[in-house]
Design an enzyme around this catalytic site. Structure first.
Site, PDB file in Angstrom:
ATOM      1  N   GLY A   1       0.635  -4.998   1.001  1.00  4.87           N
ATOM      2  CA  GLY A   1      -0.533  -5.116   0.117  1.00  4.87           C
ATOM      3  C   GLY A   1      -0.216  -5.869  -1.170  1.00  4.87           C
TER       4      GLY A   1
ATOM      5  CD  GLU B   1       1.645  -5.267   6.047  1.00  2.00           C
ATOM      6  OE1 GLU B   1       2.456  -6.147   6.379  1.00  2.00           O
ATOM      7  OE2 GLU B   1       0.973  -5.318   5.007  1.00  2.00           O
TER       8      GLU B   1
ATOM      9  CD  GLU C   1      -2.109  -7.434   3.191  1.00  2.00           C
ATOM     10  OE1 GLU C   1      -1.780  -6.319   2.751  1.00  2.00           O
ATOM     11  OE2 GLU C   1      -2.647  -7.595   4.298  1.00  2.00           O
TER      12      GLU C   1
ATOM     13  CB  ALA D   1      -0.883  -0.028   1.234  1.00  2.00           C
TER      14      ALA D   1
END
Ligand code: DAK
Length: 261
Positions: free
Chosen positions: A108, A131, A111, A63
Site C-alpha cells: 500500500g 502481496e 501504491e 497496509a
C-alpha cells in the site's frame, strides 16, 4: 489529526503519515485521518501537495498486516474500497501531488506513492509489492498503476516475484522521478512544489487533467480532451497576464504571481 499531520508552507501543503512505530503502515484509522486531512485542504490557496512519512526509515510499509489478517471477505472488500477511493481521490485531486518517499514504500505504500503525480525518493527508499508472498494480490491499485508507470512486463516481474527494489533500480525503470540523499529529500520536494505553485494554477490543473484523462482513452479522444482543456485556459487573467508579460519584452519588469483566475 491522530495519525496524519498537515502543515501549510505558503501555497504548498505537506501531509505526513505519522505512525512510525508501525513504519507508517496504513490501518483504517490512518486512512480515515488521511481522508479528513484531504477534506481540509484549501484548494483556493494550496497549489501543490507533498505526501511523506514520519521518520527516516519508512514512507509507508504497506497496509497494516495485523489488522488485515483477521478480515472477512466482506471486510477485506470494504477495506480495499476505502483505500482505493482515497488513492483515486489523491490521483484526481485538481492540484499536483508529490510523493516524497523517505524509506520503505511497500504494498500500500508503493501504491499510495503511485497515486501521486510525481515520486521523489531518498537513497534508502525501498519499493515493492510483496502481496503475493502474503497470499493476496495488491489491493490498492498496484496491479493497475504499476503497469501504467513502468510497463506491464516490469510490473508483472515486480508483482509476481514480490521482490523489493532499491531507489537506484526504481529510478532506472522510471518508478521514481529523482533520488536524493535523505536530508535533501524534503527540501527538494518543497523546491519542486514551490516551482509548480509559481506557475499558472489554471494551466497546471488543466495539464494534470489532460494527462490523466487522456491516458484512459485512445489518442483520437485524448487529443480532443487536450484541445478542450487548452481552450479553457484562454480569456483567463493568468493567460492574458502570462502572454502579455512575454510580449512586453521588458527585461526590468518582475513577473507578478499568477492569480488563479
Ligand atoms: N503492517 C503492520 N505492521 C507493520 C508493517 C505492516 N505492513 N510493517 C512494519 N510493521 C511493524 C512491525 O510489525 C514492527 O512492529 P513491532 O514488532 O515493533 O510492534 C514495526 O513495524 C517495525 O518493523 P520491523 O521490526 O519488521 O522492522 P524491520 O526494519 O526489521 O523491517 C520491513 C522493515 C518494512 C522490511 C518489515 O517491517 C516488513 O517486511 N514489513 C511488512 C512489509 C509488507 O509486506 N508490506 C506490504 C503489506 S501488504 C487489499 C487491500 C490492501 C492491500 C492488499 C489487498 N484488499 C483488501 C484486496 C495492501 C496490502 C499490503 O500493503
Amino acid at each position: 489529526m491522530g495519525f496524519v499531520d498537515y502543515e501549510v508552507d505558503g501555497q504548498v501543503g505537506i501531509i505526513t503519515i505519522n505512525r512510525p512505530k508501525a513504519l507508517n503502515a496504513l490501518n483504517s484509522e490512518v486512512l480515515d485521518d488521511l481522508e479528513g486531512v484531504l477534506n481540509g485542504v484549501d484548494l483556493d490557496v494550496i497549489r501543490c501537495l507533498i505526501i511523506t512519512g514520519a521518520g527516516e526509515k519508512s514512507f509507508v510499509a504497506g497496509a497494516d498486516i495485523a489488522q488485515m489478517s483477521t478480515l472477512s471477505i466482506e471486510e477485506a472488500a470494504a477495506f480495499s474500497k476505502k483505500g482505493n477511493d482515497l488513492f483515486r481521490r489523491i490521483e484526481t485531486l485538481p492540484i499536483p501531488v508529490i510523493a516524497a518517499v523517505n524509506g520503505f514504500a511497500l504494498g500500500g505504500g508503493c501504491e499510495i506513492s503511485m497515486s501521486c503525480d510525481i515520486r521523489l525518493c531518498s537513497e534508502n527508499a525501498v519499493f515493492g509489492q510483496p502481496e503475493v508472498g502474503l497470499g493476496i494480490t495488491p489491493g490498492f491499485g498496484g496491479t493497475q498503476r504499476l503497469a501504467r508507470i513502468v510497463g506491464p512486463g516490469k510490473a508483472k516481474q515486480i508483482i509476481y516475484t514480490a521482490r523489493n527494489i532499491k531507489a537506484a533500480e526504481a529510478y532506472r525503470i522510471g518508478l521514481v522521478n529523482e533520488v536524493y540523499p535523505i536530508e535533501e529529500l524534503m527540501p527538494q520536494a518543497k523546491k519542486m512544489a514551490k516551482t509548480i505553485a509559481k506557475n499558472a494554477p489554471i494551466a497546471v490543473r488543466a495539464s494534470k487533467k489532460a494527462i490523466n484523462d487522456g491516458l484512459e482513452v485512445g489518442m483520437d479522444e485524448a487529443i480532443v480532451i487536450e484541445e478542450k482543456l487548452f481552450g479553457s485556459c484562454f480569456e483567463t487573467e493568468d493567460q492574458r497576464y502570462g502572454m502579455a508579460f512575454f510580449l512586453d519584452k521588458n527585461k526590468d519588469k518582475v513577473k507578478e504571481p499568477f492569480k488563479n483566475c
